[in-house]
Design an enzyme around this catalytic site. Sequence first.
Site, mmCIF file in Angstrom:
data_model
loop_
_atom_site.group_PDB
_atom_site.id
_atom_site.type_symbol
_atom_site.label_atom_id
_atom_site.label_comp_id
_atom_site.label_asym_id
_atom_site.label_seq_id
_atom_site.Cartn_x
_atom_site.Cartn_y
_atom_site.Cartn_z
ATOM 1 N N PRO A 274 -2.412 -1.433 -4.658
ATOM 2 C CG PRO A 274 -1.421 -0.060 -6.276
ATOM 3 C CD PRO A 274 -2.637 -0.184 -5.397
ATOM 4 N NE ARG A 312 7.997 -12.339 -1.357
ATOM 5 C CZ ARG A 312 8.049 -12.939 -2.514
ATOM 6 N NH1 ARG A 312 9.195 -13.053 -3.162
ATOM 7 N NH2 ARG A 312 6.963 -13.432 -3.068
ATOM 8 C CB CYS A 342 20.770 -22.295 13.979
ATOM 9 S SG CYS A 342 22.365 -21.617 14.393
HETATM 10 N N1 LLP Z 1 -4.925 -5.449 -0.437
HETATM 11 C C1 LLP Z 1 -5.201 -6.538 0.319
HETATM 12 C C2 LLP Z 1 -6.518 -6.663 0.921
HETATM 13 C C3 LLP Z 1 -4.223 -7.525 0.500
HETATM 14 O O1 LLP Z 1 -4.493 -8.612 1.213
HETATM 15 C C4 LLP Z 1 -2.935 -7.364 -0.090
HETATM 16 C C5 LLP Z 1 -1.876 -8.337 0.137
HETATM 17 C C6 LLP Z 1 -2.706 -6.205 -0.857
HETATM 18 C C7 LLP Z 1 -3.729 -5.279 -1.013
HETATM 19 C C8 LLP Z 1 -1.401 -5.940 -1.531
HETATM 20 O O2 LLP Z 1 -1.138 -6.924 -2.455
HETATM 21 P P1 LLP Z 1 0.053 -6.772 -3.528
HETATM 22 O O3 LLP Z 1 -0.320 -5.685 -4.491
HETATM 23 O O4 LLP Z 1 1.290 -6.474 -2.789
HETATM 24 O O5 LLP Z 1 0.091 -8.125 -4.175
HETATM 25 N N2 LLP Z 1 3.960 -11.802 1.869
HETATM 26 C C9 LLP Z 1 3.525 -12.343 0.594
HETATM 27 C C10 LLP Z 1 2.367 -11.581 0.020
HETATM 28 C C11 LLP Z 1 1.175 -11.432 0.951
HETATM 29 C C12 LLP Z 1 0.048 -10.633 0.358
HETATM 30 C C13 LLP Z 1 -0.921 -10.195 1.385
HETATM 31 N N3 LLP Z 1 -1.967 -9.339 0.925
HETATM 32 C C14 LLP Z 1 4.732 -12.367 -0.340
HETATM 33 O O6 LLP Z 1 5.842 -12.041 0.085
HETATM 34 O O7 LLP Z 1 4.606 -12.758 -1.497
#
Ligand code: LLP
Length: 415
Positions: A274, A312, A342
């Site tokens: 997470p 984001r 810009c």
């Molecule tokens: N594990 C893997 C293999 C992943 O690809 C990701 C996120 C995570 C864990 C962590 O996921 P989380 O628990 O944070 O959802 N930049 C985007 C989100 C990109 C997610 C990439 N992978 C945003 O700002 O919403």
Amino acid sequence: MVGFHFKNNRWYSDGVALSKIAEKVGTPCYVYSLPAFEAKYKEVDQAYRPVPHLVAYSIKTNDNLSVIRALLKLGSGIDVVSGGELFKARKAGAPPDKIVFAGVGKSDDEIAYALKEGIRYFNVESIPEVEAINGVAQKMRKTAPIAVRFNPDVDPKTHHFITTGKKETKFGVYLGDVDKVMKVVRHCRSVHWTGVHAHVGSQMIQTASVGRAAKIVEKLVLQLRREGFPIHTINLGGGYGIDYHGENPPKPSQYARLVVPIIKRLNATLILEPGRYISGNSGVLLTRLLYVKQSGTKTFYIVDSGMGELIRPALYEAYHQIAPLEGPQKAVQKVDVVGPICESTDFFAKGRKLPLMKRGDLMVIFSAGAYGSVMGSTYNSRPLPPEMVVRGNKFSVARSRQTWQDLVRLEKIFD
Ligand code: LLP
């Protein structure tokens, strides 16, 4: 009180008025509540108490060393996706056997570094990567532990830019290729296949996709075990959504209800990755209103931070709540909150109802603890902001503001 709350007409992080921090270090600046990170980590950890597990915090969301250190002290593991992240995890004091390394494009140098450090395992995302890891390990006379990330072809029902578990995305090995993977791993003497990984997407606000992925993984593990592979680790990734704007996401215990019976049946160890769930609502971005610009019928609040600090909204049309740091909170007029960069994508909110504010007022942008600072850039030669951490009544600089000197430090003028 842990996290961010409104009291005596102003916003606080734990026991510190956010205005006090803004006055001390200026704006823009990130503020992280360490107790909030810890509380969220504990929620996930406790939900999975019935099975052997490791919560490997995904530092791609927030890799501030003080944040990592705080979570390590609670026993957290770390999910990294690059040599740089591995370096930061180690710098913060992460024990190698609690680090897992994912990512579709690991370089040979990164693989060698991870092997040297002795990480728990690689989350391998393709057949050529199995071969590359095998080659590097062989040269180093080591055995590389691997988990193969399969693409379960499950829809996480989230924004299409953060969907990873569908077969048309670049992530994981196509489920139909299991036989090929087994064949390759059998030939690769320097890799040891111990785990299966599946992550379906980010900012999920329902549990069904995780349940579906876990069932697919269970079937797969049974098949692999029949074929003689000692798979004892199941990694179900991250993706737990948070409340940005009244989404009412499930609690970790609700996911656990679907996952725990499967892990018990398999008598396996569970790993979770997470990120956002732990960091997202544990951080905010502070900014100052530079100008109120009236343009025909439109009103713009032009602030001193922008997509360089938090991309984001520009990238995913993401919603982040915004409020004045102090004073009346009642929204009375529709405005666009925009940055100084810009680009017309440099905005935090469009047509958002906000209170009347004036030049010089401070604002807080919420839910900025995940994928905020880490996705920052110096576009338009704007130095990166400081990162502040708060615990109780104390706050401290965890990363200093970049200077203009920093912007040119690595450059040489070719004359
Ligand atoms: N594990 C893997 C293999 C992943 O690809 C990701 C996120 C995570 C864990 C962590 O996921 P989380 O628990 O944070 O959802 N930049 C985007 C989100 C990109 C997610 C990439 N992978 C945003 O700002 O919403």
